[in-house]
Design a protein around this motif. Sequence first.
Motif, PDB file in Angstrom:
ATOM      1  N   LEU A 159      26.735  15.100 -31.022  1.00 45.60           N
ATOM      2  CA  LEU A 159      27.493  16.195 -30.431  1.00 45.60           C
ATOM      3  C   LEU A 159      28.841  16.225 -31.143  1.00 45.60           C
ATOM      4  O   LEU A 159      29.612  15.264 -31.058  1.00 45.60           O
ATOM      5  CB  LEU A 159      27.679  15.967 -28.931  1.00 45.60           C
ATOM      6  CG  LEU A 159      28.526  16.989 -28.170  1.00 45.60           C
ATOM      7  CD1 LEU A 159      27.938  18.392 -28.288  1.00 45.60           C
ATOM      8  CD2 LEU A 159      28.658  16.582 -26.694  1.00 45.60           C
ATOM      9  N   ALA A 160      29.100  17.294 -31.883  1.00 47.18           N
ATOM     10  CA  ALA A 160      30.315  17.363 -32.706  1.00 47.18           C
ATOM     11  C   ALA A 160      30.927  18.755 -32.588  1.00 47.18           C
ATOM     12  O   ALA A 160      30.235  19.731 -32.252  1.00 47.18           O
ATOM     13  CB  ALA A 160      30.000  17.048 -34.169  1.00 47.18           C
ATOM     14  N   LEU A 193      26.933  19.170 -22.185  1.00 44.86           N
ATOM     15  CA  LEU A 193      26.100  18.595 -23.245  1.00 44.86           C
ATOM     16  C   LEU A 193      26.268  17.086 -23.354  1.00 44.86           C
ATOM     17  O   LEU A 193      25.294  16.369 -23.600  1.00 44.86           O
ATOM     18  CB  LEU A 193      26.424  19.275 -24.575  1.00 44.86           C
ATOM     19  CG  LEU A 193      26.109  20.773 -24.637  1.00 44.86           C
ATOM     20  CD1 LEU A 193      26.527  21.347 -25.991  1.00 44.86           C
ATOM     21  CD2 LEU A 193      24.633  21.036 -24.374  1.00 44.86           C
ATOM     22  N   ARG A 194      27.480  16.581 -23.167  1.00 49.68           N
ATOM     23  CA  ARG A 194      27.673  15.125 -23.276  1.00 49.68           C
ATOM     24  C   ARG A 194      26.973  14.397 -22.130  1.00 49.68           C
ATOM     25  O   ARG A 194      26.473  13.285 -22.299  1.00 49.68           O
ATOM     26  CB  ARG A 194      29.152  14.773 -23.356  1.00 49.68           C
ATOM     27  CG  ARG A 194      29.911  14.876 -22.022  1.00 49.68           C
ATOM     28  CD  ARG A 194      31.412  14.671 -22.198  1.00 49.68           C
ATOM     29  NE  ARG A 194      31.729  13.431 -22.861  1.00 49.68           N
ATOM     30  CZ  ARG A 194      32.001  12.291 -22.207  1.00 49.68           C
ATOM     31  NH1 ARG A 194      31.948  12.252 -20.893  1.00 49.68           N
ATOM     32  NH2 ARG A 194      32.300  11.201 -22.865  1.00 49.68           N
ATOM     33  N   HIS A 195      26.959  15.026 -20.974  1.00 50.02           N
ATOM     34  CA  HIS A 195      26.292  14.403 -19.832  1.00 50.02           C
ATOM     35  C   HIS A 195      24.780  14.449 -19.998  1.00 50.02           C
ATOM     36  O   HIS A 195      24.073  13.466 -19.743  1.00 50.02           O
ATOM     37  CB  HIS A 195      26.702  15.124 -18.548  1.00 50.02           C
ATOM     38  CG  HIS A 195      25.986  14.632 -17.325  1.00 50.02           C
ATOM     39  ND1 HIS A 195      26.126  13.345 -16.844  1.00 50.02           N
ATOM     40  CD2 HIS A 195      25.106  15.256 -16.490  1.00 50.02           C
ATOM     41  CE1 HIS A 195      25.378  13.186 -15.774  1.00 50.02           C
ATOM     42  NE2 HIS A 195      24.740  14.326 -15.541  1.00 50.02           N
ATOM     43  N   GLY A 254      24.389  10.756 -21.621  1.00 51.56           N
ATOM     44  CA  GLY A 254      24.416   9.956 -20.405  1.00 51.56           C
ATOM     45  C   GLY A 254      25.808   9.685 -19.886  1.00 51.56           C
ATOM     46  O   GLY A 254      25.973   8.927 -18.918  1.00 51.56           O
ATOM     47  N   GLY A 255      26.837  10.301 -20.497  1.00 57.29           N
ATOM     48  CA  GLY A 255      28.200  10.129 -20.015  1.00 57.29           C
ATOM     49  C   GLY A 255      28.459  10.987 -18.798  1.00 57.29           C
ATOM     50  O   GLY A 255      27.599  11.749 -18.340  1.00 57.29           O
ATOM     51  N   ALA A 256      29.659  10.868 -18.264  1.00 57.05           N
ATOM     52  CA  ALA A 256      30.038  11.666 -17.105  1.00 57.05           C
ATOM     53  C   ALA A 256      30.059  13.150 -17.478  1.00 57.05           C
ATOM     54  O   ALA A 256      30.296  13.506 -18.635  1.00 57.05           O
ATOM     55  CB  ALA A 256      31.411  11.231 -16.593  1.00 57.05           C
ATOM     56  N   ALA A 257      29.840  14.008 -16.487  1.00 55.61           N
ATOM     57  CA  ALA A 257      29.848  15.452 -16.723  1.00 55.61           C
ATOM     58  C   ALA A 257      31.276  15.983 -16.693  1.00 55.61           C
ATOM     59  O   ALA A 257      31.597  16.947 -16.000  1.00 55.61           O
ATOM     60  CB  ALA A 257      28.979  16.145 -15.681  1.00 55.61           C
ATOM     61  N   ARG A 258      32.130  15.337 -17.429  1.00 54.08           N
ATOM     62  CA  ARG A 258      33.527  15.741 -17.567  1.00 54.08           C
ATOM     63  C   ARG A 258      34.032  15.274 -18.915  1.00 54.08           C
ATOM     64  O   ARG A 258      33.412  14.427 -19.568  1.00 54.08           O
ATOM     65  CB  ARG A 258      34.385  15.142 -16.449  1.00 54.08           C
ATOM     66  CG  ARG A 258      34.404  13.624 -16.436  1.00 54.08           C
ATOM     67  CD  ARG A 258      35.308  13.074 -15.337  1.00 54.08           C
ATOM     68  NE  ARG A 258      35.353  11.612 -15.357  1.00 54.08           N
ATOM     69  CZ  ARG A 258      34.493  10.838 -14.716  1.00 54.08           C
ATOM     70  NH1 ARG A 258      33.527  11.377 -13.980  1.00 54.08           N
ATOM     71  NH2 ARG A 258      34.588   9.514 -14.792  1.00 54.08           N
TER      72      ARG A 258
END
Length: 283
Positions: free
Chosen positions: A147-148, A266-268, A272-276
């Motif tokens: 993700l960039a 997209l990062r979440h 698997g990171g937080a949705a923030r």
Amino acid sequence: MFDAILPSENRPVSPPPLPRMTGRAGLAFADGRLAHLYQQAPLRVLFPTPATGEPVQAALVTTSGGLTGGDRLTLTASVRDGSRATVIASAAEKLYRSTGDDVDIDVALSVADGGWLEFLPQETILFDGARLRRLTRIDASGSAQVLAGEMLVFGRTARGERFTRGLARDEWRVQRDGRLVWADTLHVDDPAVLSASAGFAGAVACATALLLTPEPMAWRDAVRELLASHGGRAGATVVNGLLLVRWLDSDAQRLRASFGQVWSLLRHGTGGGAARMPRLWDI
């Protein structure tokens, strides 16, 4: 003729040319941790403690406070099998007016099979007269996910400045398993295109987010729903297995807010990171 009769110690002396800076950073991540680090000022790397559940985080800092013509930054970051990492800029990058030379920024990212990399620069602010040449290369293998993104702001908009002269050349090259899947170049050397109806039509900021993932179509419609409430111009599509999201806006802060919403989703969903957004985004 007067110089010929002035003693040499009384002749006006031209100031020496300003020193040019070459900053470098090299990062590698393996087994959920930093495996290699090289850094050369003015490009430095800090490692803030990530939030619970977040991957190892590397924060990029330009210690000079900004870049001007002739300066060069080089960044390489690699993620080995199965590792996860976030590389984030600690603040917006400022490019000052140039007397002729370009700022060169070269970014090379590589992610091995099963790895996940989040590369999140903040805004690059082009002062009037700045000159930028930036190349971002991504090389992913197998099921790697990347993700960039990037954001460009044309002028110090908060003080009413606009980008009326200079250069903005921003290139992307993305490969999966050695095959080129996307190439893109934004080249603005006549800022009149920023106001032209067939160009940016008055937009003062633009941005790109890309997601390299095995199932990009699974995210396209969700991203489009988020973009539907954005007041500027934005769109999302899938090209060669790559989800691309683009923004144009006459309001840089509104673009930033929309960018953050899409990025958080997209990062979440993929990393698997937080949705923030990471904490540095709001500092």
